[in-house]
Design a protein around this motif. Structure first.
Motif, PDB file in Angstrom:
ATOM      1  N   TRP A  45       0.829  -1.206   0.000  1.00 61.23           N
ATOM      2  CA  TRP A  45       0.000   0.000   0.000  1.00 61.23           C
ATOM      3  C   TRP A  45       0.866   1.259   0.000  1.00 61.23           C
ATOM      4  O   TRP A  45       0.632   2.204  -0.763  1.00 61.23           O
ATOM      5  CB  TRP A  45      -0.887  -0.039   1.239  1.00 61.23           C
ATOM      6  CG  TRP A  45      -2.168   0.742   1.157  1.00 61.23           C
ATOM      7  CD1 TRP A  45      -2.491   1.725   0.271  1.00 61.23           C
ATOM      8  CD2 TRP A  45      -3.309   0.598   2.003  1.00 61.23           C
ATOM      9  NE1 TRP A  45      -3.756   2.201   0.520  1.00 61.23           N
ATOM     10  CE2 TRP A  45      -4.270   1.516   1.584  1.00 61.23           C
ATOM     11  CE3 TRP A  45      -3.587  -0.241   3.091  1.00 61.23           C
ATOM     12  CZ2 TRP A  45      -5.513   1.647   2.222  1.00 61.23           C
ATOM     13  CZ3 TRP A  45      -4.820  -0.117   3.713  1.00 61.23           C
ATOM     14  CH2 TRP A  45      -5.771   0.815   3.278  1.00 61.23           C
ATOM     15  N   ASP A  46       1.920   1.282   0.852  1.00 57.11           N
ATOM     16  CA  ASP A  46       2.800   2.446   0.933  1.00 57.11           C
ATOM     17  C   ASP A  46       3.491   2.717  -0.398  1.00 57.11           C
ATOM     18  O   ASP A  46       3.576   3.863  -0.848  1.00 57.11           O
ATOM     19  CB  ASP A  46       3.855   2.244   2.025  1.00 57.11           C
ATOM     20  CG  ASP A  46       3.273   2.311   3.422  1.00 57.11           C
ATOM     21  OD1 ASP A  46       2.599   3.304   3.727  1.00 57.11           O
ATOM     22  OD2 ASP A  46       3.489   1.372   4.205  1.00 57.11           O
ATOM     23  N   LEU A  47       4.006   1.659  -1.020  1.00 53.12           N
ATOM     24  CA  LEU A  47       4.737   1.829  -2.270  1.00 53.12           C
ATOM     25  C   LEU A  47       3.822   2.330  -3.379  1.00 53.12           C
ATOM     26  O   LEU A  47       4.218   3.195  -4.179  1.00 53.12           O
ATOM     27  CB  LEU A  47       5.384   0.502  -2.681  1.00 53.12           C
ATOM     28  CG  LEU A  47       6.192   0.525  -3.993  1.00 53.12           C
ATOM     29  CD1 LEU A  47       7.306   1.558  -3.913  1.00 53.12           C
ATOM     30  CD2 LEU A  47       6.752  -0.863  -4.291  1.00 53.12           C
ATOM     31  N   ILE A 116     -13.885  -4.017   6.919  1.00 55.55           N
ATOM     32  CA  ILE A 116     -12.647  -4.287   6.194  1.00 55.55           C
ATOM     33  C   ILE A 116     -12.356  -5.781   6.285  1.00 55.55           C
ATOM     34  O   ILE A 116     -12.788  -6.461   7.217  1.00 55.55           O
ATOM     35  CB  ILE A 116     -11.456  -3.480   6.746  1.00 55.55           C
ATOM     36  CG1 ILE A 116     -11.248  -3.774   8.228  1.00 55.55           C
ATOM     37  CG2 ILE A 116     -11.643  -1.993   6.493  1.00 55.55           C
ATOM     38  CD1 ILE A 116     -10.026  -3.090   8.822  1.00 55.55           C
ATOM     39  N   SER A 117     -11.625  -6.287   5.316  1.00 55.06           N
ATOM     40  CA  SER A 117     -11.292  -7.706   5.290  1.00 55.06           C
ATOM     41  C   SER A 117     -10.176  -8.016   6.280  1.00 55.06           C
ATOM     42  O   SER A 117      -9.516  -7.121   6.821  1.00 55.06           O
ATOM     43  CB  SER A 117     -10.849  -8.114   3.881  1.00 55.06           C
ATOM     44  OG  SER A 117      -9.615  -7.474   3.561  1.00 55.06           O
ATOM     45  N   GLY A 121      -7.138  -5.325   7.346  1.00 60.31           N
ATOM     46  CA  GLY A 121      -6.907  -5.014   8.747  1.00 60.31           C
ATOM     47  C   GLY A 121      -5.470  -5.261   9.156  1.00 60.31           C
ATOM     48  O   GLY A 121      -4.875  -4.478   9.912  1.00 60.31           O
ATOM     49  N   GLU A 122      -4.892  -6.339   8.675  1.00 61.95           N
ATOM     50  CA  GLU A 122      -3.492  -6.637   8.988  1.00 61.95           C
ATOM     51  C   GLU A 122      -2.565  -5.585   8.389  1.00 61.95           C
ATOM     52  O   GLU A 122      -1.568  -5.193   9.012  1.00 61.95           O
ATOM     53  CB  GLU A 122      -3.135  -8.031   8.480  1.00 61.95           C
ATOM     54  CG  GLU A 122      -3.825  -9.147   9.265  1.00 61.95           C
ATOM     55  CD  GLU A 122      -3.600 -10.522   8.672  1.00 61.95           C
ATOM     56  OE1 GLU A 122      -3.170 -10.581   7.494  1.00 61.95           O
ATOM     57  OE2 GLU A 122      -3.864 -11.520   9.360  1.00 61.95           O
ATOM     58  N   LEU A 123      -2.881  -5.112   7.186  1.00 62.80           N
ATOM     59  CA  LEU A 123      -2.068  -4.056   6.565  1.00 62.80           C
ATOM     60  C   LEU A 123      -2.152  -2.748   7.349  1.00 62.80           C
ATOM     61  O   LEU A 123      -1.208  -1.962   7.361  1.00 62.80           O
ATOM     62  CB  LEU A 123      -2.509  -3.839   5.121  1.00 62.80           C
ATOM     63  CG  LEU A 123      -2.177  -4.968   4.135  1.00 62.80           C
ATOM     64  CD1 LEU A 123      -2.825  -4.712   2.785  1.00 62.80           C
ATOM     65  CD2 LEU A 123      -0.670  -5.110   3.973  1.00 62.80           C
ATOM     66  N   LEU A 124      -3.282  -2.516   8.005  1.00 64.31           N
ATOM     67  CA  LEU A 124      -3.428  -1.320   8.839  1.00 64.31           C
ATOM     68  C   LEU A 124      -2.756  -1.485  10.204  1.00 64.31           C
ATOM     69  O   LEU A 124      -2.663  -0.524  10.962  1.00 64.31           O
ATOM     70  CB  LEU A 124      -4.910  -0.994   9.038  1.00 64.31           C
ATOM     71  CG  LEU A 124      -5.641  -0.396   7.838  1.00 64.31           C
ATOM     72  CD1 LEU A 124      -7.137  -0.322   8.106  1.00 64.31           C
ATOM     73  CD2 LEU A 124      -5.089   0.991   7.502  1.00 64.31           C
TER      74      LEU A 124
END
Length: 207
Positions: A45-47, A116-117, A121-124
Motif C-alpha cells: 500500500w505504501d509503495l 474491512i477484510s 486489517g493486517e495491513l493497517l
C-alpha cells in the motif's frame, strides 16, 4: 494528495470506465489511478501511494478483491446484477496508530458498521489480542466472525473515530465498506445515481 470534488469525480469516472480491466489484471492489489491513466499497482500500500504521488497527478487508491464476480454474497448484504453499474465510492483516509492510507470505500447505507477484510486489517496494523472473543454474524452469505476496531477516518478534511468490523473469516470478495455507524450521523449523504456521484455534507459533531 488532496483532490478537488471535480477531480475526484473525474478520477472515479476513469475507474468505472476501466473497472473490468482493473478487476481482471490486478486482483488482490491496490491500484492508484488518475483521471486519465493507471499510475501504480501492487500489494504494498505504501509503495503504491509513493509511486502515484511521484507521478505528480491527482489520484485515488482502490483495493481490488480477489474475486469480483457479478454476484457477490456478503453476510451483511446481497449485491446482484444491477442495470446501472455505478458503484457509489468515495475517497476516505483510514488511520490506525502511525499507519495512514487513502482509499476508495464503497458507501453502503445498508451496512450498520464499516467493514474491512482480514487482509486489509493486517495491513493497517491490527492484531488480535490473546484470548480475544470473536463476534458472530449470519446472513445470506453464511456465517462469519469478526472483531470491532476503532479507526480514525478522514472524509473531505473532517477527521473522526468510528467503529469498523474487521473480518476474521477469509472472504475473498470483500470491498472496503463505509457503513452508517458514526459516519451517517456526522454527514448528510446524497446519492445522485443519474450523475454517478455522491455528496457528503458535514453536519458537525453531535452534541
Amino acid at each position: 494528495m488532496t483532490t478537488t470534488p471535480e477531480q475526484t469525480r473525474a478520477i472515479i469516472r476513469w475507474g468505472h470506465q476501466h473497472r473490468r480491466m482493473l478487476r481482471s489484471r490486478y486482483r488482490r492489489q491496490f491500484v492508484a489511478y488518475s483521471a486519465t491513466r493507471l499510475l501504480a499497482a501492487g500489494r504494498d500500500w505504501d509503495l503504491v501511494e509513493t509511486l502515484a504521488t511521484a507521478a505528480g497527478e491527482p489520484y485515488l487508491v482502490k483495493w481490488i478483491p480477489a474475486q469480483t464476480s457479478e454476484f457477490q454474497f456478503f453476510w451483511f448484504k446481497f449485491y446482484g446484477m444491477a442495470r446501472h453499474e455505478w458503484e457509489p465510492e468515495y475517497p476516505v483516509t483510514l488511520s490506525h496508530g502511525s499507519v495512514s492510507h487513502n482509499a476508495l470505500m464503497l458507501v453502503d447505507s445498508g451496512a450498520e458498521l464499516s467493514l474491512i477484510s482480514l487482509e486489509i486489517g493486517e495491513l493497517l496494523g491490527f492484531r488480535l489480542a490473546d484470548g480475544e472473543i470473536l463476534s458472530d454474524g449470519t446472513g445470506v452469505g453464511g456465517e462469519i466472525q469478526y472483531v470491532t476496531r476503532a479507526v480514525d477516518l478522514t472524509i473531505d478534511g473532517h477527521s473522526f473515530k468510528a467503529p469498523v468490523a474487521w473480518l476474521q473469516t477469509e472472504i475473498t470478495d470483500v470491498p472496503l465498506l463505509l457503513g452508517r455507524e458514526v459516519v451517517f450521523d456526522l454527514f448528510n449523504i446524497e446519492f445522485i445515481q443519474a450523475e454517478e456521484r455522491i455528496e457528503f455534507k458535514w453536519r458537525g459533531t453531535p452534541a
